[in-house]
Scaffold this active site. Structure first.
Site, PDB file in Angstrom:
ATOM      1  N   ILE A  16       7.034  -0.270  10.834  1.00 55.79           N
ATOM      2  CA  ILE A  16       7.909  -0.957   9.868  1.00 55.79           C
ATOM      3  C   ILE A  16       7.900  -0.314   8.484  1.00 55.79           C
ATOM      4  CG2 ILE A  16       7.960  -3.203  10.989  1.00 55.79           C
ATOM      5  CD1 ILE A  16       5.639  -4.077   9.254  1.00 55.79           C
ATOM      6  N   GLY A  17       7.183   0.773   8.314  1.00 51.02           N
ATOM      7  CA  GLY A  17       7.202   1.421   7.014  1.00 51.02           C
ATOM      8  C   GLY A  17       6.131   2.495   6.940  1.00 51.02           C
ATOM      9  N   SER A  18       6.195   3.253   5.873  1.00 45.23           N
ATOM     10  CA  SER A  18       5.184   4.277   5.650  1.00 45.23           C
ATOM     11  C   SER A  18       4.995   4.456   4.168  1.00 45.23           C
ATOM     12  CB  SER A  18       5.585   5.606   6.300  1.00 45.23           C
ATOM     13  OG  SER A  18       6.798   6.087   5.743  1.00 45.23           O
ATOM     14  N   GLY A  20       2.205   6.655   1.037  1.00 43.08           N
ATOM     15  CA  GLY A  20       1.400   7.832   0.803  1.00 43.08           C
ATOM     16  C   GLY A  20       0.066   7.818   1.507  1.00 43.08           C
ATOM     17  N   ASP A 137       0.756   2.846  -9.684  1.00 41.56           N
ATOM     18  CA  ASP A 137       2.014   3.191  -9.032  1.00 41.56           C
ATOM     19  C   ASP A 137       2.936   1.978  -8.974  1.00 41.56           C
ATOM     20  OD1 ASP A 137       3.731   5.067  -7.937  1.00 41.56           O
ATOM     21  OD2 ASP A 137       3.035   4.745  -5.872  1.00 41.56           O
TER      22      ASP A 137
END
Length: 309
Positions: A16-18, A20, A137
């Site tokens: 569902i996502g990636s 760093g 971040d």
């Protein structure tokens, strides 16, 4: 890795996502019977990667705030003979603020909405900063708006421990000349001397985020060293220069320009002061408008967006 079971408990179902620091999967906690999000670092080729990943577990696991993603578990497993580390987090329904912004184009979120979200971000940041942690971040992709309307801060994977007892240093985690963060949202001190930055760096990034949400774009644009040079030397435009209706909220202009000051000492002292200034700014623009410590929930956006990563 689809269908793999980590630690005899967490069955990975869909990517569902990636991010760093790893890939995020929707998973089923078969012991409890609930959906969770599992961030997996599939290859530990460099010790620094494993160190950062393990630190994310310690950082996030030690924070308790309704505005920071909840960490349920942390562990190590072997998949197809390969060592993997994983974090198990609450499964969030909703969208990151980057997706929310795109869903509104060509319109933009209202100043009241942005202020309400920002106050909740300040609440989460205040919890982290009091624990001696700076996120490093803050950007639209790392702020999640749940379907219930609650803001959650994601991805402390590059957070820097500020407490004197912290064992990690820049020497441990970065190479000389390597800057961690996202250039469009990076404070001047994060560019110049990331080993000595403090929580006011997050406030600068928050200023960039607010500028983006209010105007549709960050205060400085470009790629690589060009945008870094602007953070270091250029004077940003006030948001009202790009969105004239914001002239009715002079306090927002003034606050965002303070947040974007080149020197940390010229910014507000902490996230709590920023939250108070936000409430005052929106109230002055619309007398009678109140943004509380827990603001009214914003409507959930409709388009799909990646899950936290």
């Amino acid at each position: 890795m689809r269908g793999e079971i980590l630690d005899g408990r967490y069955r990975l179902t869909e990517p569902i996502g990636s991010g760093g620091m790893g890939r995020v999967w929707q998973a089923e906690d078969e012991r409890i019977g609930r959906k969770v999000a599992v961030k997996v670092l599939p290859r530990v080729d460099e010790e620094t990667s494993a160190t950062r990943f393990a630190r994310e577990a310690r950082v996030v696991g030690g924070l308790s705030s309704p505005h920071i993603v909840t960490l349920h578990d942390f562990g190590e497993a072997r998949v197809a003979g390969e060592r993997v580390l994983y974090l198990v987090m609450e499964h969030l329904q909703g969208h990151d603020l980057g997706a929310v912004l795109e869903s509104r184009r060509p319109g933009l979120p209202s100043p009241a909405e942005v202020t309400a979200w920002a106050v909740e971000i300040c609440t989460g940041l205040g919890t982290a900063h009091r624990a001696g942690i700076v996120h490093r971040d803050i950007k639209p992709a790392n702020i999640w708006l749940t379907t219930a309307g609650t803001i959650k801060i994601l991805d402390f994977g590059i957070a820097r421990m500020l407490a004197p007892a912290a064992s990690m240093t820049r020497t441990d985690l970065t190479a000389v000349g390597f800057v961690i963060g996202t250039p469009l949202y990076m404070s001047p001190e994060q560019i110049r001397a990331p080993e000595v930055l403090d929580s006011r760096s997050d406030l600068y990034s928050l200023g960039c985020l607010l500028h983006t949400l209010l105007t549709g774009g960050p205060p400085f644009d470009g790629a690589g060293t060009a945008v870094l040079a602007q953070h270091l030397g250029d004077v940003p435009e006030p948001p009202s220069a790009r969105r004239p209706e914001l002239a009715g909220f002079p306090g927002l202009d003034a606050l965002i320009l303070r947040l974007l000051a080149k020197e940390p000492d010229e910014r507000p002292a902490d996230a709590a002061e920023v939250a108070a200034l936000l409430r005052a700014a929106i109230g002055a623009g619309h007398p009678g408008t109140v943004v509380a410590a827990e603001p009214p929930k914003a409507p959930a956006p409709t388009p799909a967006a990646p899950a936290p990563g």
